[in-house]
Design a protein around this motif. Sequence first.
Motif, PDB file in Angstrom:
ATOM      1  N   ALA A 188       0.852  -1.181   0.000  1.00 43.28           N
ATOM      2  CA  ALA A 188       0.000   0.000   0.000  1.00 43.28           C
ATOM      3  C   ALA A 188       0.892   1.237   0.000  1.00 43.28           C
ATOM      4  O   ALA A 188       1.697   1.428   0.917  1.00 43.28           O
ATOM      5  CB  ALA A 188      -0.925   0.006   1.207  1.00 43.28           C
ATOM      6  N   TYR A 201      -7.267  -1.607   3.193  1.00 41.76           N
ATOM      7  CA  TYR A 201      -7.145  -1.931   1.772  1.00 41.76           C
ATOM      8  C   TYR A 201      -6.360  -3.221   1.568  1.00 41.76           C
ATOM      9  O   TYR A 201      -6.695  -4.033   0.691  1.00 41.76           O
ATOM     10  CB  TYR A 201      -6.502  -0.768   1.006  1.00 41.76           C
ATOM     11  N   ALA A 205      -7.747  -6.499  -0.215  1.00 38.25           N
ATOM     12  CA  ALA A 205      -7.008  -7.056  -1.346  1.00 38.25           C
ATOM     13  C   ALA A 205      -6.783  -8.553  -1.154  1.00 38.25           C
ATOM     14  O   ALA A 205      -6.953  -9.348  -2.091  1.00 38.25           O
ATOM     15  CB  ALA A 205      -5.670  -6.332  -1.513  1.00 38.25           C
ATOM     16  N   ILE A 226      -1.421  -1.173  -4.006  1.00 41.43           N
ATOM     17  CA  ILE A 226      -2.507  -0.199  -4.011  1.00 41.43           C
ATOM     18  C   ILE A 226      -1.840   1.164  -3.897  1.00 41.43           C
ATOM     19  O   ILE A 226      -1.207   1.462  -2.881  1.00 41.43           O
ATOM     20  CB  ILE A 226      -3.482  -0.425  -2.854  1.00 41.43           C
ATOM     21  N   GLU A 228      -2.020   5.316  -4.049  1.00 42.78           N
ATOM     22  CA  GLU A 228      -2.835   6.518  -3.998  1.00 42.78           C
ATOM     23  C   GLU A 228      -2.279   7.553  -4.974  1.00 42.78           C
ATOM     24  O   GLU A 228      -1.060   7.729  -5.087  1.00 42.78           O
ATOM     25  CB  GLU A 228      -2.864   7.081  -2.577  1.00 42.78           C
ATOM     26  N   SER A 236      -6.280   0.387 -13.321  1.00 43.28           N
ATOM     27  CA  SER A 236      -5.561  -0.827 -12.946  1.00 43.28           C
ATOM     28  C   SER A 236      -4.509  -1.108 -14.001  1.00 43.28           C
ATOM     29  O   SER A 236      -4.801  -1.105 -15.198  1.00 43.28           O
ATOM     30  CB  SER A 236      -6.518  -2.012 -12.831  1.00 43.28           C
ATOM     31  N   THR A 241      -2.773  -0.942  -8.771  1.00 45.48           N
ATOM     32  CA  THR A 241      -3.944  -0.139  -9.098  1.00 45.48           C
ATOM     33  C   THR A 241      -3.714   1.273  -8.598  1.00 45.48           C
ATOM     34  O   THR A 241      -3.027   1.490  -7.592  1.00 45.48           O
ATOM     35  CB  THR A 241      -5.231  -0.719  -8.476  1.00 45.48           C
ATOM     36  N   ILE A 243      -5.531   4.704  -7.378  1.00 45.45           N
ATOM     37  CA  ILE A 243      -6.793   5.242  -6.875  1.00 45.45           C
ATOM     38  C   ILE A 243      -6.584   6.678  -6.419  1.00 45.45           C
ATOM     39  O   ILE A 243      -5.693   6.974  -5.630  1.00 45.45           O
ATOM     40  CB  ILE A 243      -7.329   4.400  -5.696  1.00 45.45           C
ATOM     41  N   ILE A 248     -10.478   7.763  -2.431  1.00 46.76           N
ATOM     42  CA  ILE A 248     -10.021   6.591  -1.676  1.00 46.76           C
ATOM     43  C   ILE A 248     -10.780   6.373  -0.373  1.00 46.76           C
ATOM     44  O   ILE A 248     -10.842   5.267   0.147  1.00 46.76           O
ATOM     45  CB  ILE A 248      -8.498   6.697  -1.420  1.00 46.76           C
ATOM     46  N   PHE A 258     -12.858  -1.157  -5.950  1.00 39.41           N
ATOM     47  CA  PHE A 258     -11.577  -1.812  -5.631  1.00 39.41           C
ATOM     48  C   PHE A 258     -11.538  -3.251  -6.135  1.00 39.41           C
ATOM     49  O   PHE A 258     -10.567  -3.642  -6.807  1.00 39.41           O
ATOM     50  CB  PHE A 258     -11.328  -1.728  -4.129  1.00 39.41           C
ATOM     51  N   GLU A 261     -10.944  -3.213  -9.850  1.00 32.65           N
ATOM     52  CA  GLU A 261      -9.554  -2.978 -10.280  1.00 32.65           C
ATOM     53  C   GLU A 261      -8.676  -4.198  -9.993  1.00 32.65           C
ATOM     54  O   GLU A 261      -7.764  -4.510 -10.771  1.00 32.65           O
ATOM     55  CB  GLU A 261      -8.996  -1.744  -9.587  1.00 32.65           C
ATOM     56  N   ILE A 262      -8.932  -4.888  -8.894  1.00 27.57           N
ATOM     57  CA  ILE A 262      -8.157  -6.110  -8.612  1.00 27.57           C
ATOM     58  C   ILE A 262      -8.430  -7.159  -9.691  1.00 27.57           C
ATOM     59  O   ILE A 262      -7.515  -7.822 -10.193  1.00 27.57           O
ATOM     60  CB  ILE A 262      -8.498  -6.652  -7.212  1.00 27.57           C
TER      61      ILE A 262
END
Length: 966
Positions: A188, A201, A205, A226, A228, A236, A241, A243, A248, A258, A261-262
């Motif tokens: 992250a 997150y 995930a 992940i 930001e 993605s 990804t 965001i 967020i 989320f 995008e995963i």
Amino acid sequence: MLKKVGLVFLFFFLVKLSYGEIIYKLDVSIDAANSKLRAAATISSDRPEKINIYTDGLDIKAVLFGKEKLSTDRAVYSLEISPGKELTVVYELVLDDYNSEDIITDEAISLIGQWYPFLDRLAVYKLAVEVPGDFILISESEETSVEKKDGKAVYRFKFPYPLEHLHLIGTTKYIVKEEKFNGVLIQAYFFERDVDLADKYIQHAKKHIQDYSQLIGPFPYKRFAIVENFFPTGYSMPTFTLIGQRLIRFPFILKSSFPHEILHQWFGCSVYVDDESGNWAEGLTTYLSDYRFSEDKTSYRKNTILKYLAYAGEEFPLTAFRGKTDRRSEAIGYGKTMMVFYMLEDIIGTENFRKVLSLIYSNFKFKRVSWGDIRAVVNHVTGEDYSWFFKQWVERKGRPELEIEVKDHTLKDDGFHISLSIKQKDKPYRLKLRVFVETYLGTEKYEFWVDRKNQEITVVSQNEPLNIVIDRDYQVFRDLTWEEVNPVIYFTLADKSSVVYSMDKMEYVPVSGYFSEGVLKNPDQFSYSDIYNKNVVILGGDNPVVEKIFGKKLPVDTAYVEVFKNPFGDENVITVFNLKSVMQAKMVIGRIKHYGKYSRLVFDGFRITEKNIKNYQNGIRLSVRQKAEIVSDTGIKTFDDIVKDALNNRIVYIGEQHTMFSNHAMQLNIIKAVYEKYPDIAIGMEMFQRSKQDVLDKFINGEISEKEFLKESDYYRVWKYNYNLYRPIILFCRKNKIRIIALNADRELVKKVSDKGIESLSKEEQKKLPSDMDFVNVRYIEYLKSIFAEHKSALKKKKRFINFLQSQIIWDETMAETASNFLKENPDKKLIVLAGGGHIRFRFGIPSRVERRTGERGLTVLMDDQLKKGIADYIVYTAHLTGEKEKKLGVYVEETGNGLKVVEVNKGSVAEKSGIKKGDIIIQFNDKKVKDLIDLKVELFFAQGENTVVVKRKGKQVKLKVDFSQ
């Protein structure tokens, strides 16, 4: 077929493996302080490959092709590289536009567009980036190494798989958290203000990676990050990804965006999209994430169609969708594609659909996949050819438009036959339609395939139908009838050319500005003709136009946006904005695009406090039968009221009009409803003599056939009414082993009393009478006198009233005694009595006599009878219902003891068409001997299509064909 499809799929698979490997080496140096990038891109291959390199927007300094220098002013380089002959492009780029997502500052780097020479082929990228030492960089990589020296940092990203695009994100502000899960490093990269969300997150995930790994196959990479972003993005890329920081913290991001995008890590970021045939990945990921995790899937599907209807405008096929550029492309490329995958799974089944997902992933990883490839996999998995499905949903634009109506409905042996006419506009689609039949006893579900422009289908419902609902749950992507369309904000926002009524208040300037393409009018310019077939916007709940349309004022004390159906338009809405300030209006017009599925939003300042959807109707709803009107002395009642009272009584009397199919359908409704809650019941029937109880028992227990039952019970000799009237009830009892109680006295006995009085009975006949009978009920005698008077002209010559009275009382007392004995012998059972209304009215006939014997008052229900106080607990008024008629030859006959002599043949009858003549003696029907009229009636009842009849004519046997199908 299966073998052929499998070979086709294998061919696709082998073609995909034939590509060589292209290596794209990119060395980048970033001068963050000056927003500048310098780089060298080198492209090589292990075999000859034709490539196109796009350099538009780049400041090209040098281009080397092998040892040859090429000009630097070309936007596209089309070349054939080969071992020993690589291409190198040296370039610079200044990125200082804060309105662009490609930017370099002293704190942030965002490179997600064309920041390097773009290659139109998949390649294995080797990226090395030199940046100021305090930057943290992210790009597509399974492993990242960093070397720091002299205030600089060199990042090297290892990603050993073919890649479509390369992205680079970096900042000096990231705080990094990470955790290992099932061999995947989950990271992250969050800004300090949001770092508290990092663990949440990461946990989400882990959950979604595990979920999708089980659904599709193992996670494609060793790492997932992940990240930001400064910009409001939701992207993605392989291994990460991106965001936006504005998004967020929104709850819906974790809930749906989320996982979306995963999931792209499987479809879009490892199995790539062949854009030339259309982008299928956005719709598939929407289906397997946003839709899959939605709480109300029916509403989600309907909202998807509503959004399409609002925004699609000039439609295009899914093969033309490349990516989201506006609401139109989103409605088609995301929404319609999502529905296509939903329908595909619905048709081929969940197990096959999951096999398709797994096979696409396992065999096409790091390759481009087209709709044609998906079709080939579907065919391979199912062993069937689904080309028709992809042609109509993927290659064809638009959606089906259906016109459906109820043509007819009839009660038959196997249920209620409902004939539906289904018309499709333009070229017909092949559709799997769900039809829901609403009945008194619940809803029945049926499935039909339609594929013609004009088609009729027959729905056979087991219970009396009230309404038909087609595609109630929106399982087909189709046009909606206006009755189904929710008046929602999608329609408000989609039409910027609406008619706008404004009172020139400053707080509405941002709203009227949004509809600048429309017609702006003052309230005093209002005309009904101006809003015909138009979308209308009214600014202010106190706007005078409100009262002209709605006939009342709307609230003005709260801030809201509310959408109504336009009564002057087939597919239009009226939207009222009641807002309090310019700032609030700016916020509202900017935010409501995220709330398009709602009909009403209420605001407190900048906060939404209420969200409502006006869902008028789901599915194409058609009326089949008018619901019965039910009344009692206390007012209007419902079917459920009858059932509730029936369950609270040991005996229920249902009085009928003998020849009305609708009456018998309602009787069966009540029987089924009671049986469902209290199965320990029996049915008492006036139509059978109690001397035939053993015949009824044998039939219910399956010991004799229906033909034998009809003959041995003397049904046609005693009752004579169309057996189809009672057959559904009798067969329901047989199926569920519900005992039928023969209530009535022998018809010969009743007839003898009616003709000559009780005194005419022999001692043996008198023993068959009830042991006690009430002859002194004055009100009943008066009631019978009124009936006798109605038929006086026909009865006067043959009968005296006293004989009529005696016969009726014997009739009622016999049925009452039979019912009472059953109740006494079976204390745990309920009894439902079916008899003519005259035996039930005012409780004079059967009910009062059962109560005298047992103390059980019972419940009385009359069908289509007089509306009089106290006549019954309930009176039910039914709508007309047709049923199957009895088959008739169309002859008058007399019994001879050994066949039936034809005394008259009706003109145009089946008999005349078959060649039956006056004087013939019918001796056989379909190889069954005919001795009397009962034999013929029973055989005729079961006759189907073409039959044979044998007659004696002038001493000779003649075989004739009798056809009931004409």
